[in-house]
Design a protein around this motif. Structure first.
Motif, PDB file in Angstrom:
ATOM      1  N   UNK A 351      19.992  -6.033  -8.564  1.00  0.00           N
ATOM      2  CA  UNK A 351      19.333  -7.052  -9.385  1.00  0.00           C
ATOM      3  C   UNK A 351      18.259  -7.799  -8.589  1.00  0.00           C
ATOM      4  N   UNK A 352      18.603  -8.213  -7.378  1.00  0.00           N
ATOM      5  CA  UNK A 352      17.623  -8.894  -6.533  1.00  0.00           C
ATOM      6  C   UNK A 352      16.503  -7.949  -6.121  1.00  0.00           C
ATOM      7  N   UNK A 353      16.869  -6.705  -5.841  1.00  0.00           N
ATOM      8  CA  UNK A 353      15.868  -5.715  -5.449  1.00  0.00           C
ATOM      9  C   UNK A 353      14.889  -5.476  -6.587  1.00  0.00           C
ATOM     10  N   UNK A 354      15.414  -5.407  -7.819  1.00  0.00           N
ATOM     11  CA  UNK A 354      14.552  -5.175  -8.980  1.00  0.00           C
ATOM     12  C   UNK A 354      13.523  -6.297  -9.136  1.00  0.00           C
ATOM     13  N   UNK A 355      13.946  -7.523  -8.923  1.00  0.00           N
ATOM     14  CA  UNK A 355      13.029  -8.657  -9.065  1.00  0.00           C
ATOM     15  C   UNK A 355      11.961  -8.683  -7.979  1.00  0.00           C
ATOM     16  N   UNK A 356      12.340  -8.316  -6.776  1.00  0.00           N
ATOM     17  CA  UNK A 356      11.491  -8.568  -5.618  1.00  0.00           C
ATOM     18  C   UNK A 356      10.762  -7.336  -5.084  1.00  0.00           C
ATOM     19  N   UNK A 357      11.425  -6.183  -5.146  1.00  0.00           N
ATOM     20  CA  UNK A 357      10.926  -5.039  -4.386  1.00  0.00           C
ATOM     21  C   UNK A 357      10.663  -3.782  -5.215  1.00  0.00           C
ATOM     22  N   UNK A 358      10.612  -3.914  -6.518  1.00  0.00           N
ATOM     23  CA  UNK A 358      10.225  -2.784  -7.367  1.00  0.00           C
ATOM     24  C   UNK A 358       8.848  -3.086  -7.956  1.00  0.00           C
ATOM     25  N   UNK A 359       7.887  -2.238  -7.659  1.00  0.00           N
ATOM     26  CA  UNK A 359       6.512  -2.410  -8.160  1.00  0.00           C
ATOM     27  C   UNK A 359       6.260  -1.326  -9.203  1.00  0.00           C
ATOM     28  N   UNK A 360       5.991  -1.766 -10.432  1.00  0.00           N
ATOM     29  CA  UNK A 360       5.829  -0.824 -11.544  1.00  0.00           C
ATOM     30  C   UNK A 360       4.381  -0.822 -12.029  1.00  0.00           C
ATOM     31  N   UNK A 361       3.794   0.353 -12.018  1.00  0.00           N
ATOM     32  CA  UNK A 361       2.457   0.545 -12.577  1.00  0.00           C
ATOM     33  C   UNK A 361       2.594   1.280 -13.911  1.00  0.00           C
ATOM     34  N   UNK A 362       1.663   1.029 -14.827  1.00  0.00           N
ATOM     35  CA  UNK A 362       1.692   1.673 -16.140  1.00  0.00           C
ATOM     36  C   UNK A 362       0.376   2.401 -16.366  1.00  0.00           C
ATOM     37  N   UNK A 363       0.474   3.659 -16.758  1.00  0.00           N
ATOM     38  CA  UNK A 363      -0.714   4.455 -17.043  1.00  0.00           C
ATOM     39  C   UNK A 363      -0.561   5.082 -18.424  1.00  0.00           C
ATOM     40  N   UNK A 364      -1.466   4.739 -19.327  1.00  0.00           N
ATOM     41  CA  UNK A 364      -1.390   5.234 -20.707  1.00  0.00           C
ATOM     42  C   UNK A 364      -2.445   6.306 -20.948  1.00  0.00           C
ATOM     43  N   UNK A 365      -2.108   7.261 -21.776  1.00  0.00           N
ATOM     44  CA  UNK A 365      -3.028   8.330 -22.177  1.00  0.00           C
ATOM     45  C   UNK A 365      -2.955   8.456 -23.694  1.00  0.00           C
TER      46      UNK A 365
END
Length: 375
Positions: A351-365
């Motif tokens: 849970x803490x890792x998800x908040x702090x250390x997960x970087x999510x990029x979004x690419x749409x086509x």
């Protein structure tokens, strides 16, 4: 001789036939089509925890063999089975749950994790319940939902399931079976989304999702966030995205929506993911006397649609990580399935890792495949 053999064969066959020794006539059954569960009013010294509402078709008002009206019965009790026992003291018919379509949970109930766990366990263990029944929450009392009389005359349970069926055309419509809801809670340690059902001017509407964290309702996703949630989780089937300018709105209707997650890299203790979203559909509304045959114009619209999808998704990701601090985006599931070793290294503090250390990029086509009839 042949006749004797034939008669003997027939007699042997009748021995194998089973009889109905404990039958209950259909007119002796009370079919429960919908169920509502609320938190019981608090009274000094009362052990009651739940207000249970049962909705049955009103067979006394049948018209030409069709039942279009329904009646409700309620009781308060400390548990579901105790509530049924209380109700049967007033009933002459046996309850049947073979046709139960909808379970609605009140907001006050969902704010109490212990009550939520107990009642979901009762429905999960009860062999009489169908795990495919739809589950909804409401911001008021579940009992109040059953006071609604739709303009299109129908049994309320079938009216609600009819709305849910439109999810394949409208992404902001919420729909979740009991099995899907409880599985999401189990897979995410008590975190899940639950569709909201609200009274409207002419019936009921569903366009929001409630957020459950540690088995408690903690907030709501709005209409835009609800659609983005479905995009990011691969749950969108069809819908409409609007491109707006100062004077007009140009809708893009999509019929498919695919999501694929990629692990880009793990660097300096951070996990970088990309959500690849693909969709295609049609633009069949524009401005009269103007053409959509121009390839450059279509590419411009596709780019605008991609920007809308990416921005809406990024806004939701930020809200999930910073405000709700809950992973309802499939990150845990993806890492567990496809990068197990990496997941095991962060599982305890996910849970803490998800908040702090997960970087999510979004690419749409986005691909516009059809433009309607040419003028």
């Amino acid at each position: 001789m042949k006749k004797r053999k034939l008669i003997s064969l027939i007699l042997l066959c009748t021995i194998a036939l089973t009889g109905c020794w404990d039958k209950i006539e259909i007119d002796e059954r009370s079919f429960v089509l919908s169920l509502g569960v609320d938190k019981a009013p608090e009274e000094a010294g009362s052990p009651n925890k739940y207000l249970l509402t049962f909705v049955n078709p009103d067979t006394a008002k049948a018209e030409e063999g069709k039942v279009l009206d329904f009646v409700t019965y309620d009781t308060v009790a400390a548990s579901y089975n105790a509530g049924v026992a209380n109700l049967l003291q007033r009933f002459s018919k046996v309850h049947s749950y073979d046709h139960t379509k909808v379970l609605i949970l009140g907001e006050e109930l969902l704010k109490n994790a212990d009550l939520v766990k107990d009642i979901l366990d009762a429905f999960g263990r009860g062999h009489q319940f169908n795990s495919s029944m739809l589950v909804y929450m409401t911001t008021g009392k579940a009992a109040d939902i059953f006071k609604i009389r739709p303009k299109m005359r129908s049994l309320l349970a079938y009216y609600i399931t009819g709305i849910a069926d439109n999810e394949k055309l409208v992404a902001r419509i919420g729909s979740s079976t009991f099995l899907e809801f409880t599985k999401q809670l189990a897979d995410n340690n008590g975190d899940a989304v639950i569709p909201d059902l609200s009274p409207s001017a002419d019936g009921l509407t569903t366009q929001y999702l409630g957020i459950m964290k540690d088995y408690k309702h903690t907030g709501h996703l709005n209409e835009i966030e609800t659609v983005a949630y479905k995009w990011l989780n691969g749950k969108a089937k069809g819908g409409v995205i609007e491109i707006s300018n100062n004077t007009c709105s140009y809708p893009f209707t999509y019929f498919t929506f695919k999501r694929r997650i990629n692990l880009d890299k793990v660097e300096k203790g951070k996990i970088y993911l990309t959500y690849n979203l693909e969709t295609e559909g049609s633009m069949e509304e524009y401005t009269i006397a103007s053409s959509l045959m121009d390839e450059e114009k279509l590419k411009e619209f596709e780019k605008k649609l991609e920007n809308i999808i990416e921005m809406d998704c990024k806004d939701l990701i930020k809200k999930m990580q910073e405000e709700y601090a809950v992973d309802l985006l499939g990150v845990r599931e993806y890492l567990y399935k496809y990068h197990t070793k990496l997941y095991k290294s962060i599982e305890k503090d996910f849970e803490e890792f998800f908040q702090r250390d997960v970087v999510i990029n979004v690419k749409a086509d986005v691909k516009i495949r059809r433009i309607g009839k040419s003028q």
